[in-house]
Scaffold this motif. Structure first.
Motif, PDB file in Angstrom:
ATOM      1  N   ASN A 228     -12.754 -21.819 -19.085  1.00 28.27           N
ATOM      2  CA  ASN A 228     -13.978 -22.089 -18.324  1.00 28.27           C
ATOM      3  C   ASN A 228     -14.272 -23.579 -18.177  1.00 28.27           C
ATOM      4  O   ASN A 228     -15.200 -23.967 -17.469  1.00 28.27           O
ATOM      5  N   GLU A 229     -13.491 -24.413 -18.849  1.00 27.54           N
ATOM      6  CA  GLU A 229     -13.661 -25.861 -18.703  1.00 27.54           C
ATOM      7  C   GLU A 229     -12.854 -26.403 -17.526  1.00 27.54           C
ATOM      8  O   GLU A 229     -13.101 -27.504 -17.048  1.00 27.54           O
ATOM      9  N   LYS A 230     -11.897 -25.617 -17.060  1.00 26.87           N
ATOM     10  CA  LYS A 230     -11.017 -26.094 -15.995  1.00 26.87           C
ATOM     11  C   LYS A 230     -11.805 -26.424 -14.731  1.00 26.87           C
ATOM     12  O   LYS A 230     -12.765 -25.741 -14.374  1.00 26.87           O
ATOM     13  N   LEU A 231     -11.366 -27.479 -14.077  1.00 23.50           N
ATOM     14  CA  LEU A 231     -12.009 -27.935 -12.845  1.00 23.50           C
ATOM     15  C   LEU A 231     -11.061 -27.683 -11.675  1.00 23.50           C
ATOM     16  O   LEU A 231      -9.852 -27.911 -11.797  1.00 23.50           O
ATOM     17  N   PRO A 232     -11.579 -27.195 -10.538  1.00 21.22           N
ATOM     18  CA  PRO A 232     -10.705 -27.015  -9.364  1.00 21.22           C
ATOM     19  C   PRO A 232     -10.054 -28.335  -8.959  1.00 21.22           C
ATOM     20  O   PRO A 232     -10.673 -29.401  -9.064  1.00 21.22           O
ATOM     21  N   LEU A 233      -8.830 -28.262  -8.494  1.00 23.29           N
ATOM     22  CA  LEU A 233      -8.086 -29.474  -8.153  1.00 23.29           C
ATOM     23  C   LEU A 233      -8.773 -30.278  -7.056  1.00 23.29           C
ATOM     24  O   LEU A 233      -8.672 -31.510  -7.020  1.00 23.29           O
ATOM     25  N   ASP A 234      -9.477 -29.595  -6.166  1.00 21.88           N
ATOM     26  CA  ASP A 234     -10.176 -30.295  -5.079  1.00 21.88           C
ATOM     27  C   ASP A 234     -11.279 -31.211  -5.604  1.00 21.88           C
ATOM     28  O   ASP A 234     -11.690 -32.146  -4.913  1.00 21.88           O
ATOM     29  N   ASP A 235     -11.770 -30.928  -6.809  1.00 23.50           N
ATOM     30  CA  ASP A 235     -12.847 -31.734  -7.389  1.00 23.50           C
ATOM     31  C   ASP A 235     -12.323 -32.870  -8.258  1.00 23.50           C
ATOM     32  O   ASP A 235     -13.112 -33.604  -8.858  1.00 23.50           O
ATOM     33  N   PHE A 236     -11.015 -33.021  -8.330  1.00 20.56           N
ATOM     34  CA  PHE A 236     -10.432 -34.081  -9.153  1.00 20.56           C
ATOM     35  C   PHE A 236     -10.754 -35.461  -8.576  1.00 20.56           C
ATOM     36  O   PHE A 236     -10.719 -35.649  -7.351  1.00 20.56           O
ATOM     37  N   PRO A 237     -11.018 -36.445  -9.423  1.00 23.73           N
ATOM     38  CA  PRO A 237     -11.063 -37.840  -8.955  1.00 23.73           C
ATOM     39  C   PRO A 237      -9.688 -38.270  -8.455  1.00 23.73           C
ATOM     40  O   PRO A 237      -8.674 -37.624  -8.748  1.00 23.73           O
ATOM     41  N   GLU A 238      -9.653 -39.380  -7.732  1.00 20.33           N
ATOM     42  CA  GLU A 238      -8.395 -39.839  -7.138  1.00 20.33           C
ATOM     43  C   GLU A 238      -7.311 -40.107  -8.177  1.00 20.33           C
ATOM     44  O   GLU A 238      -6.136 -39.828  -7.947  1.00 20.33           O
ATOM     45  N   LEU A 239      -7.700 -40.670  -9.304  1.00 19.55           N
ATOM     46  CA  LEU A 239      -6.704 -40.994 -10.331  1.00 19.55           C
ATOM     47  C   LEU A 239      -5.978 -39.736 -10.791  1.00 19.55           C
ATOM     48  O   LEU A 239      -4.743 -39.726 -10.922  1.00 19.55           O
ATOM     49  N   GLU A 240      -6.727 -38.670 -11.028  1.00 21.82           N
ATOM     50  CA  GLU A 240      -6.108 -37.406 -11.446  1.00 21.82           C
ATOM     51  C   GLU A 240      -5.219 -36.838 -10.340  1.00 21.82           C
ATOM     52  O   GLU A 240      -4.141 -36.291 -10.614  1.00 21.82           O
ATOM     53  N   LYS A 241      -5.655 -36.981  -9.097  1.00 21.69           N
ATOM     54  CA  LYS A 241      -4.840 -36.492  -7.980  1.00 21.69           C
ATOM     55  C   LYS A 241      -3.542 -37.290  -7.859  1.00 21.69           C
ATOM     56  O   LYS A 241      -2.494 -36.737  -7.497  1.00 21.69           O
ATOM     57  N   TYR A 242      -3.623 -38.570  -8.164  1.00 18.16           N
ATOM     58  CA  TYR A 242      -2.410 -39.399  -8.127  1.00 18.16           C
ATOM     59  C   TYR A 242      -1.417 -38.948  -9.200  1.00 18.16           C
ATOM     60  O   TYR A 242      -0.216 -38.832  -8.937  1.00 18.16           O
TER      61      TYR A 242
ATOM     62  N   PHE B 108     -19.450 -33.304 -22.570  1.00 13.46           N
ATOM     63  CA  PHE B 108     -18.518 -32.194 -22.371  1.00 13.46           C
ATOM     64  C   PHE B 108     -18.568 -31.659 -20.939  1.00 13.46           C
ATOM     65  O   PHE B 108     -17.588 -31.112 -20.446  1.00 13.46           O
ATOM     66  N   GLN B 109     -19.709 -31.806 -20.275  1.00 17.03           N
ATOM     67  CA  GLN B 109     -19.867 -31.287 -18.917  1.00 17.03           C
ATOM     68  C   GLN B 109     -19.521 -32.317 -17.846  1.00 17.03           C
ATOM     69  O   GLN B 109     -19.626 -32.028 -16.654  1.00 17.03           O
ATOM     70  N   SER B 110     -19.126 -33.495 -18.259  1.00 14.00           N
ATOM     71  CA  SER B 110     -18.763 -34.549 -17.311  1.00 14.00           C
ATOM     72  C   SER B 110     -17.621 -34.086 -16.405  1.00 14.00           C
ATOM     73  O   SER B 110     -16.604 -33.569 -16.882  1.00 14.00           O
ATOM     74  N   THR B 111     -17.796 -34.270 -15.101  1.00 15.38           N
ATOM     75  CA  THR B 111     -16.752 -33.881 -14.147  1.00 15.38           C
ATOM     76  C   THR B 111     -15.456 -34.639 -14.412  1.00 15.38           C
ATOM     77  O   THR B 111     -14.361 -34.066 -14.377  1.00 15.38           O
ATOM     78  N   LYS B 112     -15.591 -35.922 -14.700  1.00 12.07           N
ATOM     79  CA  LYS B 112     -14.406 -36.743 -14.945  1.00 12.07           C
ATOM     80  C   LYS B 112     -13.668 -36.276 -16.201  1.00 12.07           C
ATOM     81  O   LYS B 112     -12.438 -36.196 -16.224  1.00 12.07           O
ATOM     82  N   ARG B 113     -14.425 -35.951 -17.242  1.00 11.70           N
ATOM     83  CA  ARG B 113     -13.804 -35.483 -18.487  1.00 11.70           C
ATOM     84  C   ARG B 113     -13.145 -34.121 -18.286  1.00 11.70           C
ATOM     85  O   ARG B 113     -12.031 -33.873 -18.760  1.00 11.70           O
ATOM     86  N   ARG B 114     -13.827 -33.229 -17.588  1.00 12.04           N
ATOM     87  CA  ARG B 114     -13.254 -31.909 -17.328  1.00 12.04           C
ATOM     88  C   ARG B 114     -11.986 -32.024 -16.484  1.00 12.04           C
ATOM     89  O   ARG B 114     -10.994 -31.325 -16.731  1.00 12.04           O
ATOM     90  N   ALA B 115     -12.013 -32.910 -15.490  1.00 14.21           N
ATOM     91  CA  ALA B 115     -10.833 -33.114 -14.650  1.00 14.21           C
ATOM     92  C   ALA B 115      -9.672 -33.648 -15.483  1.00 14.21           C
ATOM     93  O   ALA B 115      -8.527 -33.201 -15.339  1.00 14.21           O
ATOM     94  N   SER B 116      -9.978 -34.589 -16.359  1.00 11.53           N
ATOM     95  CA  SER B 116      -8.931 -35.179 -17.192  1.00 11.53           C
ATOM     96  C   SER B 116      -8.323 -34.141 -18.127  1.00 11.53           C
ATOM     97  O   SER B 116      -7.097 -34.053 -18.260  1.00 11.53           O
ATOM     98  N   ARG B 117      -9.153 -33.342 -18.752  1.00  9.44           N
ATOM     99  CA  ARG B 117      -8.630 -32.330 -19.681  1.00  9.44           C
ATOM    100  C   ARG B 117      -7.877 -31.226 -18.932  1.00  9.44           C
ATOM    101  O   ARG B 117      -6.881 -30.696 -19.439  1.00  9.44           O
ATOM    102  N   THR B 118      -8.336 -30.895 -17.739  1.00 10.50           N
ATOM    103  CA  THR B 118      -7.604 -29.923 -16.920  1.00 10.50           C
ATOM    104  C   THR B 118      -6.219 -30.459 -16.580  1.00 10.50           C
ATOM    105  O   THR B 118      -5.216 -29.736 -16.650  1.00 10.50           O
TER     106      THR B 118
END
Length: 232
Positions: free
Chosen positions: A42-56, A109-119
């Motif tokens: 449930n912590e996983k973030l959809p790939l479309d919501d990833f910041p650019e760094l994670e997408k790179y 823990f609910q930070s979008t950036k943190r969730r994206a990074s852990r995903t």
């Protein structure tokens, strides 16, 4: 990994280099496992919501997957291992892990950036542990079971990287940003050697680049990427 197409050589310097290579991969797994502690679906973030760094980094994962598939099909396991080693050393440890460690350690823990990074870390782990299992059988088995799995990693198939990971435009942009960061890091190392600064966070940097590059870096937090207090 030694190139087995030529006669294999052995001396203390070669053993030292192999030890260093193994340590880099082991430290990569240690970082991944440690920072994925408590990670749930449930912590996983959809790939479309990833910041650019994670997408790179996802794009780099896709590129590595293409190389791995080609190496497996052509039995070029030396190139496969060196590609994965360079990915661990250059893309992950020296770049992505370095930038995102404060986000993982300090953000909520609910930070979008943190969730994206852990995903992303979870995706990287699941690819990397499978890719390296044929070469580092025991290490990958231990890493796999450290994530709570009871079955063997050697019963798992490789996971193909999804086509949506690919982003050529982001690659060009972030390759340029990495080059800018490399220059900044070199300048910071000189100041650190001169005892002017200790941590890079003590630095306020001035960046002199072309107008074209300036437009690109104006849209990102270069101080976060370079791990400095601020920049102009």
């Amino acid at each position: 990994s030694s190139d087995y197409y030529d006669d294999l050589k052995l001396d203390n310097s070669i053993l030292k280099a192999q030890t260093d290579s193994y340590r880099r991969i082991r430290n990569t797994f240690r970082y991944l496992i440690g920072n994925l502690n408590g990670f749930e679906e449930n912590e996983k973030l959809p790939l479309d919501d990833f910041p650019e760094l994670e997408k790179y980094i996802l794009h780099r994962l896709w590129e590595i997957n293409q190389t791995v598939e080609e190496c497996v099909n052509t039995f070029n396991f030396h190139l496969m291992f060196t590609t994965l080693l360079n990915f661990c050393s250059n893309d992950l440890s020296a770049f992505y892990f370095d930038i995102r460690k404060d986000t993982i350690y300090c953000d909520s823990f609910q930070s979008t950036k943190r969730r994206a990074s852990r995903t992303l870390l979870d995706l990287i782990f699941n690819h990397l542990v499978r890719w390296l299992a044929p070469s580092l059988a025991f290490t990958c088995e231990e890493a796999w079971q450290a994530r709570g799995h009871t079955s063997s990693i050697h019963l798992e198939d490789f996971i193909p990287a999804k086509k949506e990971y690919q982003s050529t435009d982001l690659q060009k942009k972030w390759d340029m940003i990495k080059n800018v960061r490399k220059v900044i890091t070199g300048a910071l190392e000189k100041k650190r050697a001169e005892k002017i600064i200790g941590s890079s966070l003590e630095a306020h940097i001035k960046v002199y680049v072309s107008d074209e590059i300036k437009k690109i870096i104006a849209k990102i937090h270069l101080d976060e990427i370079a791990i400095t207090s601020s920049y102009v």
